[in-house]
Design a protein around this motif. Structure first.
Motif, short mmCIF file in Angstrom:
data_model
loop_
_atom_site.label_atom_id
_atom_site.label_comp_id
_atom_site.label_asym_id
_atom_site.label_seq_id
_atom_site.Cartn_x
_atom_site.Cartn_y
_atom_site.Cartn_z
N VAL A 248 47.93 34.82 37.12
CA VAL A 248 46.67 35.28 37.69
C VAL A 248 46.07 36.40 36.85
N GLU A 251 44.19 34.93 33.92
CA GLU A 251 42.87 34.44 34.35
C GLU A 251 41.92 35.60 34.59
N PHE A 252 42.45 36.71 35.13
CA PHE A 252 41.63 37.90 35.33
C PHE A 252 41.08 38.43 34.00
N THR A 255 38.32 36.31 32.83
CA THR A 255 37.07 36.61 33.55
C THR A 255 36.42 37.86 33.01
N ALA A 285 35.55 42.16 38.42
CA ALA A 285 36.23 40.94 37.99
C ALA A 285 37.27 40.49 39.02
N LYS A 289 37.27 36.84 40.87
CA LYS A 289 38.45 35.98 40.91
C LYS A 289 38.78 35.59 42.36
N GLN A 290 38.58 36.51 43.30
CA GLN A 290 38.78 36.18 44.71
C GLN A 290 37.79 35.11 45.16
N VAL A 292 36.34 32.86 43.30
CA VAL A 292 36.71 31.59 42.67
C VAL A 292 37.84 30.92 43.46
N GLN A 293 38.83 31.73 43.89
CA GLN A 293 39.91 31.16 44.70
C GLN A 293 39.36 30.60 46.01
#
Length: 310
Positions: A248, A251-252, A255, A285, A289-290, A292-293
Protein backbone atom coordinates in the motif's frame (compact mmCIF):
# COMPACT_ATOMS: atom_id res chain seq x y z
CA UNK A 1 -9.67 6.76 16.94
CA UNK A 2 -10.18 4.81 13.71
CA UNK A 3 -7.61 2.25 14.83
CA UNK A 4 -9.29 1.54 18.18
CA UNK A 5 -10.07 -2.15 18.61
CA UNK A 6 -8.68 -3.09 15.20
CA UNK A 7 -5.68 -5.19 14.25
CA UNK A 8 -3.47 -2.63 12.55
CA UNK A 9 -0.46 -2.93 10.26
CA UNK A 10 1.71 0.19 10.38
CA UNK A 11 3.73 0.39 7.15
CA UNK A 12 6.78 2.63 6.99
CA UNK A 13 9.18 3.44 4.17
CA UNK A 14 11.29 6.25 2.76
CA UNK A 15 11.22 7.88 -0.66
CA UNK A 16 13.39 10.50 -2.31
CA UNK A 17 11.69 13.53 -3.85
CA UNK A 18 14.20 14.35 -6.58
CA UNK A 19 13.52 17.93 -7.68
CA UNK A 20 16.21 18.28 -10.33
CA UNK A 21 19.81 19.46 -10.33
CA UNK A 22 18.87 23.08 -11.07
CA UNK A 23 17.53 23.39 -7.53
CA UNK A 24 20.82 22.34 -5.92
CA UNK A 25 21.85 25.98 -5.88
CA UNK A 26 18.71 26.87 -3.92
CA UNK A 27 19.73 24.93 -0.83
CA UNK A 28 18.38 21.46 -1.53
CA UNK A 29 20.51 18.57 -0.33
CA UNK A 30 21.69 15.55 -2.34
CA UNK A 31 19.41 12.60 -3.20
CA UNK A 32 19.74 9.76 -5.69
CA UNK A 33 23.32 8.84 -4.76
CA UNK A 34 24.20 12.52 -4.99
CA UNK A 35 23.17 12.80 -8.63
CA UNK A 36 20.17 15.04 -7.93
CA UNK A 37 18.83 17.42 -5.30
CA UNK A 38 15.63 17.33 -3.29
CA UNK A 39 14.00 16.13 -0.08
CA UNK A 40 13.38 12.86 1.70
CA UNK A 41 9.98 11.70 2.95
CA UNK A 42 9.35 8.97 5.51
CA UNK A 43 5.63 8.30 6.21
CA UNK A 44 3.87 5.65 8.30
CA UNK A 45 0.48 4.45 7.05
CA UNK A 46 -2.06 2.58 9.20
CA UNK A 47 -3.74 -0.32 7.41
CA UNK A 48 -6.36 -2.68 8.81
CA UNK A 49 -5.06 -6.25 8.81
CA UNK A 50 -7.17 -8.55 6.67
CA UNK A 51 -9.22 -5.95 4.78
CA UNK A 52 -6.29 -3.76 3.69
CA UNK A 53 -8.33 -0.64 4.46
CA UNK A 54 -6.13 2.46 4.70
CA UNK A 55 -7.08 4.03 8.04
CA UNK A 56 -4.86 7.09 7.82
CA UNK A 57 -1.46 8.69 8.27
CA UNK A 58 0.29 7.81 11.55
CA UNK A 59 3.32 10.05 11.16
CA UNK A 60 5.72 11.50 8.63
CA UNK A 61 9.18 12.98 8.54
CA UNK A 62 10.27 15.31 5.73
CA UNK A 63 13.83 16.59 5.69
CA UNK A 64 16.50 18.26 3.62
CA UNK A 65 19.94 16.66 3.78
CA UNK A 66 22.91 18.79 4.67
CA UNK A 67 25.60 18.98 2.05
CA UNK A 68 28.50 18.71 4.52
CA UNK A 69 30.74 15.70 4.96
CA UNK A 70 29.58 13.18 7.58
CA UNK A 71 31.75 10.94 9.71
CA UNK A 72 31.98 7.31 8.56
CA UNK A 73 28.73 5.47 9.29
CA UNK A 74 30.17 3.07 11.88
CA UNK A 75 31.68 5.95 13.84
CA UNK A 76 28.30 7.59 14.46
CA UNK A 77 25.64 6.61 16.97
CA UNK A 78 22.28 5.59 15.51
CA UNK A 79 20.71 8.77 16.92
CA UNK A 80 23.01 10.74 14.58
CA UNK A 81 22.16 8.69 11.49
CA UNK A 82 19.19 8.85 9.15
CA UNK A 83 18.38 5.29 10.27
CA UNK A 84 17.05 6.78 13.52
CA UNK A 85 13.87 7.58 11.57
CA UNK A 86 12.83 3.91 11.66
CA UNK A 87 13.02 3.84 15.46
CA UNK A 88 11.24 7.19 15.86
CA UNK A 89 8.44 6.12 13.50
CA UNK A 90 7.96 2.83 15.35
CA UNK A 91 7.71 4.61 18.71
CA UNK A 92 5.26 7.11 17.21
CA UNK A 93 3.10 4.25 15.92
CA UNK A 94 3.06 2.70 19.39
CA UNK A 95 1.78 5.97 20.85
CA UNK A 96 -0.71 7.00 18.14
CA UNK A 97 -2.20 3.51 17.70
CA UNK A 98 -2.22 2.50 21.36
CA UNK A 99 -5.98 1.83 21.27
CA UNK A 100 -5.59 -0.82 18.55
CA UNK A 101 -6.14 -4.49 19.34
CA UNK A 102 -2.65 -5.15 17.94
CA UNK A 103 0.04 -3.21 16.09
CA UNK A 104 2.48 -4.76 13.63
CA UNK A 105 5.12 -2.49 12.08
CA UNK A 106 6.15 -3.67 8.62
CA UNK A 107 9.21 -2.40 6.78
CA UNK A 108 11.63 -3.39 4.03
CA UNK A 109 15.33 -4.25 3.98
CA UNK A 110 16.64 -0.76 4.72
CA UNK A 111 15.21 -1.03 8.25
CA UNK A 112 17.10 -4.21 9.10
CA UNK A 113 19.36 -3.01 11.91
CA UNK A 114 19.78 -4.36 15.42
CA UNK A 115 18.70 -1.26 17.35
CA UNK A 116 15.22 -1.31 15.81
CA UNK A 117 14.53 -4.72 17.34
CA UNK A 118 16.18 -3.77 20.63
CA UNK A 119 14.27 -0.49 21.08
CA UNK A 120 10.78 -1.34 19.78
CA UNK A 121 7.88 -0.33 22.05
CA UNK A 122 6.34 -3.16 24.06
CA UNK A 123 3.02 -2.84 22.21
CA UNK A 124 4.47 -3.02 18.68
CA UNK A 125 5.47 -6.22 16.88
CA UNK A 126 7.89 -6.05 13.96
CA UNK A 127 8.12 -7.72 10.56
CA UNK A 128 11.32 -6.66 8.79
CA UNK A 129 12.63 -8.04 5.52
CA UNK A 130 16.14 -9.20 6.36
CA UNK A 131 19.07 -7.60 4.59
CA UNK A 132 21.97 -8.52 6.90
CA UNK A 133 23.32 -12.06 7.04
CA UNK A 134 23.51 -11.83 10.82
CA UNK A 135 25.38 -13.92 13.34
CA UNK A 136 23.06 -16.16 15.31
CA UNK A 137 23.42 -18.54 18.21
CA UNK A 138 23.98 -22.06 16.95
CA UNK A 139 24.47 -25.53 18.32
CA UNK A 140 28.16 -25.52 17.51
CA UNK A 141 30.66 -23.30 19.32
CA UNK A 142 31.16 -20.82 16.48
CA UNK A 143 28.15 -18.58 15.72
CA UNK A 144 26.14 -19.53 12.69
CA UNK A 145 24.91 -17.21 9.96
CA UNK A 146 21.23 -16.41 9.44
CA UNK A 147 20.88 -17.16 5.73
CA UNK A 148 22.78 -20.46 5.77
CA UNK A 149 20.73 -21.56 8.78
CA UNK A 150 17.33 -21.03 7.13
CA UNK A 151 18.51 -22.44 3.78
CA UNK A 152 19.33 -25.70 5.58
CA UNK A 153 15.83 -26.03 7.06
CA UNK A 154 13.35 -28.38 5.37
CA UNK A 155 10.50 -26.88 3.36
CA UNK A 156 7.40 -26.88 5.59
CA UNK A 157 4.58 -25.89 3.26
CA UNK A 158 3.59 -24.27 -0.02
CA UNK A 159 0.83 -21.80 -0.84
CA UNK A 160 -0.20 -19.49 -3.66
CA UNK A 161 -0.34 -15.68 -3.60
CA UNK A 162 -0.98 -12.96 -6.16
CA UNK A 163 2.04 -10.73 -6.78
CA UNK A 164 0.57 -7.32 -7.70
CA UNK A 165 1.60 -5.34 -10.75
CA UNK A 166 4.44 -2.84 -10.43
CA UNK A 167 6.41 -0.68 -12.89
CA UNK A 168 7.96 -3.14 -15.35
CA UNK A 169 6.08 -6.12 -13.86
CA UNK A 170 2.66 -7.60 -14.53
CA UNK A 171 0.51 -9.08 -11.77
CA UNK A 172 0.95 -12.84 -11.48
CA UNK A 173 0.04 -15.81 -9.32
CA UNK A 174 3.02 -17.36 -7.59
CA UNK A 175 3.55 -20.56 -5.63
CA UNK A 176 5.72 -19.94 -2.56
CA UNK A 177 7.63 -22.46 -0.47
CA UNK A 178 7.82 -21.55 3.22
CA UNK A 179 10.33 -22.33 5.97
CA UNK A 180 10.30 -20.90 9.49
CA UNK A 181 12.31 -21.28 12.66
CA UNK A 182 13.13 -19.39 15.87
CA UNK A 183 16.51 -17.63 15.80
CA UNK A 184 18.61 -15.90 18.43
CA UNK A 185 20.31 -12.95 16.79
CA UNK A 186 23.62 -11.76 18.20
CA UNK A 187 24.57 -8.10 18.66
CA UNK A 188 26.79 -6.88 15.77
CA UNK A 189 30.50 -6.84 16.48
CA UNK A 190 31.01 -3.41 14.89
CA UNK A 191 29.08 -0.18 15.35
CA UNK A 192 26.41 -1.38 17.79
CA UNK A 193 25.98 0.28 21.17
CA UNK A 194 27.55 -2.08 23.76
CA UNK A 195 24.66 -1.23 26.10
CA UNK A 196 22.25 -3.11 23.80
CA UNK A 197 21.36 -6.69 24.75
CA UNK A 198 23.86 -9.29 23.56
CA UNK A 199 21.13 -11.34 21.87
CA UNK A 200 17.51 -10.96 20.77
CA UNK A 201 15.10 -13.83 20.16
CA UNK A 202 13.15 -13.57 16.88
CA UNK A 203 11.50 -15.82 14.31
CA UNK A 204 12.66 -16.06 10.69
CA UNK A 205 10.02 -16.81 8.06
CA UNK A 206 11.52 -17.59 4.64
CA UNK A 207 9.34 -17.67 1.51
CA UNK A 208 10.63 -18.18 -2.01
CA UNK A 209 8.97 -18.63 -5.38
CA UNK A 210 9.11 -22.22 -6.54
CA UNK A 211 9.62 -21.58 -10.27
CA UNK A 212 11.08 -18.73 -12.30
CA UNK A 213 8.38 -16.27 -13.50
CA UNK A 214 7.53 -16.57 -17.20
CA UNK A 215 7.74 -12.78 -17.71
CA UNK A 216 11.41 -12.70 -16.73
CA UNK A 217 10.82 -11.01 -13.36
CA UNK A 218 13.00 -11.87 -10.41
CA UNK A 219 11.51 -14.72 -8.35
CA UNK A 220 10.12 -13.70 -4.97
CA UNK A 221 12.42 -14.45 -2.03
CA UNK A 222 11.64 -12.84 1.32
CA UNK A 223 13.45 -13.54 4.56
CA UNK A 224 11.20 -11.99 7.20
CA UNK A 225 12.45 -11.39 10.74
CA UNK A 226 9.56 -10.99 13.15
CA UNK A 227 8.81 -10.62 16.83
CA UNK A 228 5.56 -12.57 16.29
CA UNK A 229 5.50 -16.14 17.56
CA UNK A 230 5.39 -18.62 14.68
CA UNK A 231 4.79 -22.26 15.59
CA UNK A 232 2.46 -23.30 12.76
CA UNK A 233 2.18 -22.95 9.00
CA UNK A 234 -0.93 -20.79 9.49
CA UNK A 235 1.03 -18.36 11.68
CA UNK A 236 3.84 -18.25 9.10
CA UNK A 237 1.29 -17.53 6.37
CA UNK A 238 -0.14 -14.70 8.50
CA UNK A 239 3.31 -13.10 8.80
CA UNK A 240 3.66 -13.25 5.00
CA UNK A 241 0.20 -11.73 4.50
CA UNK A 242 0.96 -8.93 6.97
CA UNK A 243 4.23 -8.19 5.16
CA UNK A 244 2.38 -8.00 1.85
CA UNK A 245 0.41 -5.07 3.32
CA UNK A 246 3.48 -2.90 2.69
CA UNK A 247 2.51 -2.68 -1.00
CA UNK A 248 0.00 0.00 0.00
CA UNK A 249 2.88 2.39 0.64
CA UNK A 250 4.28 1.74 -2.84
CA UNK A 251 0.88 2.70 -4.26
CA UNK A 252 0.85 5.76 -2.00
CA UNK A 253 4.24 6.94 -3.32
CA UNK A 254 2.97 6.38 -6.87
CA UNK A 255 -0.05 8.60 -6.09
CA UNK A 256 2.22 11.27 -4.66
CA UNK A 257 4.51 11.16 -7.69
CA UNK A 258 3.86 9.76 -11.16
CA UNK A 259 0.16 8.80 -10.94
CA UNK A 260 -1.21 11.76 -9.05
CA UNK A 261 0.37 14.95 -7.75
CA UNK A 262 3.61 14.78 -9.75
CA UNK A 263 5.14 16.44 -6.71
CA UNK A 264 8.68 16.26 -8.08
CA UNK A 265 7.69 18.75 -10.79
CA UNK A 266 6.81 21.42 -8.21
CA UNK A 267 8.66 24.65 -8.99
CA UNK A 268 9.38 25.76 -5.42
CA UNK A 269 12.83 27.23 -4.79
CA UNK A 270 12.58 27.56 -1.01
CA UNK A 271 13.30 24.21 0.71
CA UNK A 272 11.25 25.17 3.79
CA UNK A 273 8.22 25.95 1.64
CA UNK A 274 8.73 22.71 -0.29
CA UNK A 275 8.82 20.72 2.98
CA UNK A 276 5.45 22.23 3.95
CA UNK A 277 4.04 21.48 0.52
CA UNK A 278 5.30 17.87 0.64
CA UNK A 279 3.63 17.42 4.04
CA UNK A 280 0.30 18.78 2.77
CA UNK A 281 0.48 16.65 -0.37
CA UNK A 282 1.22 13.56 1.74
CA UNK A 283 -1.99 14.08 3.74
CA UNK A 284 -3.98 14.64 0.54
CA UNK A 285 -2.47 11.56 -1.14
CA UNK A 286 -3.62 9.39 1.77
CA UNK A 287 -7.17 10.68 1.31
CA UNK A 288 -7.03 9.99 -2.44
CA UNK A 289 -5.82 6.43 -1.80
CA UNK A 290 -8.76 5.94 0.60
CA UNK A 291 -11.17 7.17 -2.08
CA UNK A 292 -9.65 4.80 -4.65
CA UNK A 293 -10.16 1.88 -2.25
CA UNK A 294 -13.78 2.95 -1.71
CA UNK A 295 -14.36 3.27 -5.45
CA UNK A 296 -13.02 -0.25 -6.01
CA UNK A 297 -15.25 -1.59 -3.22
CA UNK A 298 -12.46 -3.56 -1.57
CA UNK A 299 -13.04 -2.18 1.93
CA UNK A 300 -16.03 -1.31 4.08
CA UNK A 301 -14.98 2.20 5.09
CA UNK A 302 -17.06 5.24 5.93
CA UNK A 303 -16.75 8.72 4.46
CA UNK A 304 -15.63 9.94 7.89
CA UNK A 305 -12.46 7.86 7.48
CA UNK A 306 -11.36 10.29 4.79
CA UNK A 307 -13.08 13.59 5.70
CA UNK A 308 -14.16 15.42 8.84
CA UNK A 309 -17.97 15.55 9.15
CA UNK A 310 -18.01 19.32 8.47
Amino acid sequence: GRAAGRHVVAVQDSSELALGSRRARAGYGPVGNGNAAGLLLHPVLAVEAGTGALLGLVSMQVWNRGAGELAPRRQRATANKESQRWIDATKQAGAVLEGAASITMVSDRESDFYELFAERPHNVDLIVRACQNRRIEAAQEAPGLLFAFIDAQPEQSRFEVTIPAAPGRRARDAELAVRYAPVTVRRPLNGADPALPETIGLTLVDVREVSKPKDGSEPVHWRLLTTHSVATVAQARRVVDLYRSRWVIEEFFRTLKTAGFDIEAADIGDPHAMINFAAAATIAAVTIKQLVQARDGNTDQRLSDAFDPD
